[in-house]
Scaffold this motif. Sequence first.
Motif, PDB file in Angstrom:
ATOM      1  N   ILE A  59       0.901  -1.277   0.046  1.00 60.70           N
ATOM      2  CA  ILE A  59      -0.085  -0.042   0.005  1.00 60.70           C
ATOM      3  C   ILE A  59       0.909   1.166   0.062  1.00 60.70           C
ATOM      4  O   ILE A  59       1.763   1.238   0.618  1.00 60.70           O
ATOM      5  CB  ILE A  59      -0.967  -0.036   1.083  1.00 60.70           C
ATOM      6  N   ILE A  60       0.552   2.259  -0.854  1.00 65.58           N
ATOM      7  CA  ILE A  60       1.192   3.682  -0.795  1.00 65.58           C
ATOM      8  C   ILE A  60       1.002   4.311   0.383  1.00 65.58           C
ATOM      9  O   ILE A  60      -0.283   4.720   0.510  1.00 65.58           O
ATOM     10  CB  ILE A  60       0.787   4.260  -1.990  1.00 65.58           C
ATOM     11  N   LEU A  61       2.010   4.556   1.148  1.00 64.11           N
ATOM     12  CA  LEU A  61       1.896   5.316   2.424  1.00 64.11           C
ATOM     13  C   LEU A  61       1.937   6.709   2.214  1.00 64.11           C
ATOM     14  O   LEU A  61       1.180   7.741   2.679  1.00 64.11           O
ATOM     15  CB  LEU A  61       2.719   4.908   3.415  1.00 64.11           C
ATOM     16  N   GLY A  62       2.691   7.267   1.384  1.00 67.89           N
ATOM     17  CA  GLY A  62       2.894   8.730   0.834  1.00 67.89           C
ATOM     18  C   GLY A  62       3.691   8.883  -0.353  1.00 67.89           C
ATOM     19  O   GLY A  62       4.374   7.866  -0.882  1.00 67.89           O
ATOM     20  N   LYS A  63       3.607  10.106  -0.749  1.00 66.43           N
ATOM     21  CA  LYS A  63       4.273  10.532  -2.016  1.00 66.43           C
ATOM     22  C   LYS A  63       5.040  11.794  -1.569  1.00 66.43           C
ATOM     23  O   LYS A  63       4.618  12.679  -0.900  1.00 66.43           O
ATOM     24  CB  LYS A  63       3.254  10.890  -3.132  1.00 66.43           C
ATOM     25  N   ASN A  64       6.398  11.761  -2.370  1.00 65.48           N
ATOM     26  CA  ASN A  64       7.197  13.000  -2.038  1.00 65.48           C
ATOM     27  C   ASN A  64       7.594  13.563  -3.152  1.00 65.48           C
ATOM     28  O   ASN A  64       7.737  12.575  -3.960  1.00 65.48           O
ATOM     29  CB  ASN A  64       8.364  12.508  -1.005  1.00 65.48           C
ATOM     30  N   ASN A  65       7.851  14.710  -3.220  1.00 65.45           N
ATOM     31  CA  ASN A  65       8.457  15.475  -4.358  1.00 65.45           C
ATOM     32  C   ASN A  65       7.487  15.466  -5.689  1.00 65.45           C
ATOM     33  O   ASN A  65       6.432  15.275  -5.341  1.00 65.45           O
ATOM     34  CB  ASN A  65       9.985  14.922  -4.753  1.00 65.45           C
ATOM     35  N   SER A  66       8.158  16.015  -6.399  1.00 69.02           N
ATOM     36  CA  SER A  66       7.419  16.089  -7.811  1.00 69.02           C
ATOM     37  C   SER A  66       8.075  15.895  -9.033  1.00 69.02           C
ATOM     38  O   SER A  66       9.595  16.235  -8.926  1.00 69.02           O
ATOM     39  CB  SER A  66       6.320  17.201  -8.019  1.00 69.02           C
ATOM     40  N   GLY A  67       7.594  15.950 -10.325  1.00 71.31           N
ATOM     41  CA  GLY A  67       8.355  15.939 -11.452  1.00 71.31           C
ATOM     42  C   GLY A  67       9.256  14.349 -11.562  1.00 71.31           C
ATOM     43  O   GLY A  67       8.904  13.420 -11.146  1.00 71.31           O
ATOM     44  N   ILE A  68      10.434  14.698 -11.921  1.00 73.81           N
ATOM     45  CA  ILE A  68      11.413  13.655 -11.803  1.00 73.81           C
ATOM     46  C   ILE A  68      12.050  13.117 -10.664  1.00 73.81           C
ATOM     47  O   ILE A  68      12.385  12.084 -10.456  1.00 73.81           O
ATOM     48  CB  ILE A  68      12.515  13.957 -12.791  1.00 73.81           C
ATOM     49  N   ASN A  69      11.740  13.906  -9.464  1.00 76.16           N
ATOM     50  CA  ASN A  69      12.153  13.362  -8.180  1.00 76.16           C
ATOM     51  C   ASN A  69      11.148  12.544  -7.439  1.00 76.16           C
ATOM     52  O   ASN A  69      11.287  12.447  -6.293  1.00 76.16           O
ATOM     53  CB  ASN A  69      12.506  14.367  -7.408  1.00 76.16           C
ATOM     54  N   LEU A  70       9.890  12.455  -8.128  1.00 75.26           N
ATOM     55  CA  LEU A  70       8.824  11.838  -7.280  1.00 75.26           C
ATOM     56  C   LEU A  70       9.102  10.536  -6.881  1.00 75.26           C
ATOM     57  O   LEU A  70       9.252   9.456  -7.640  1.00 75.26           O
ATOM     58  CB  LEU A  70       7.570  11.399  -8.432  1.00 75.26           C
ATOM     59  N   THR A  71       8.895  10.190  -5.475  1.00 73.70           N
ATOM     60  CA  THR A  71       9.015   9.025  -4.728  1.00 73.70           C
ATOM     61  C   THR A  71       7.977   8.602  -4.176  1.00 73.70           C
ATOM     62  O   THR A  71       7.096   9.405  -3.692  1.00 73.70           O
ATOM     63  CB  THR A  71      10.131   9.132  -3.845  1.00 73.70           C
ATOM     64  N   ILE A  72       7.583   7.299  -3.988  1.00 73.29           N
ATOM     65  CA  ILE A  72       6.421   6.797  -3.261  1.00 73.29           C
ATOM     66  C   ILE A  72       7.066   5.654  -2.133  1.00 73.29           C
ATOM     67  O   ILE A  72       7.970   5.201  -2.441  1.00 73.29           O
ATOM     68  CB  ILE A  72       5.459   6.228  -4.058  1.00 73.29           C
TER      69      ILE A  72
END
Length: 130
Positions: A59-72
């Motif tokens: 399950i996805i707990l959170g998303k960080n950053n945006s664009g090319i640096n997007l991490t989940i």
Amino acid sequence: MENINLRQVPYISNEKILSFIEGVHIKKNMSKIFVGDVVKIGVLIKEGNKERIQYYQGIILGKNNSGINLTISVRKVFQGIGVERKFLIHSPKFESIEIIKSSRVRRSKLYYLRSIVGKGSRLKQRFSKK
């Protein structure tokens, strides 16, 4: 060496240069993912001279950053122990993502699921409108 007249060269801002470079490496065929989704992620693993795809479901707990640096942040429970892993979405080692189930959540980070065990960790299912 030629003399270059800087007044003749058009000005390009740093943001335009970065967006051009990011545009080359960003994956365009990614499906829309949300916090609370149960996903199956394929990661490219290299063992010796062979490559294979290893799947990680959670399950996805959170998303960080945006664009090319997007991490989940993805969490799964394996043999009674919670395991979390962060994935860089636009990495070349990130092969695929498949949404298994979507949940309706009212928070942007679901870190409270770390301390809840059993039936209390269930989330309400979100149904897509057709």
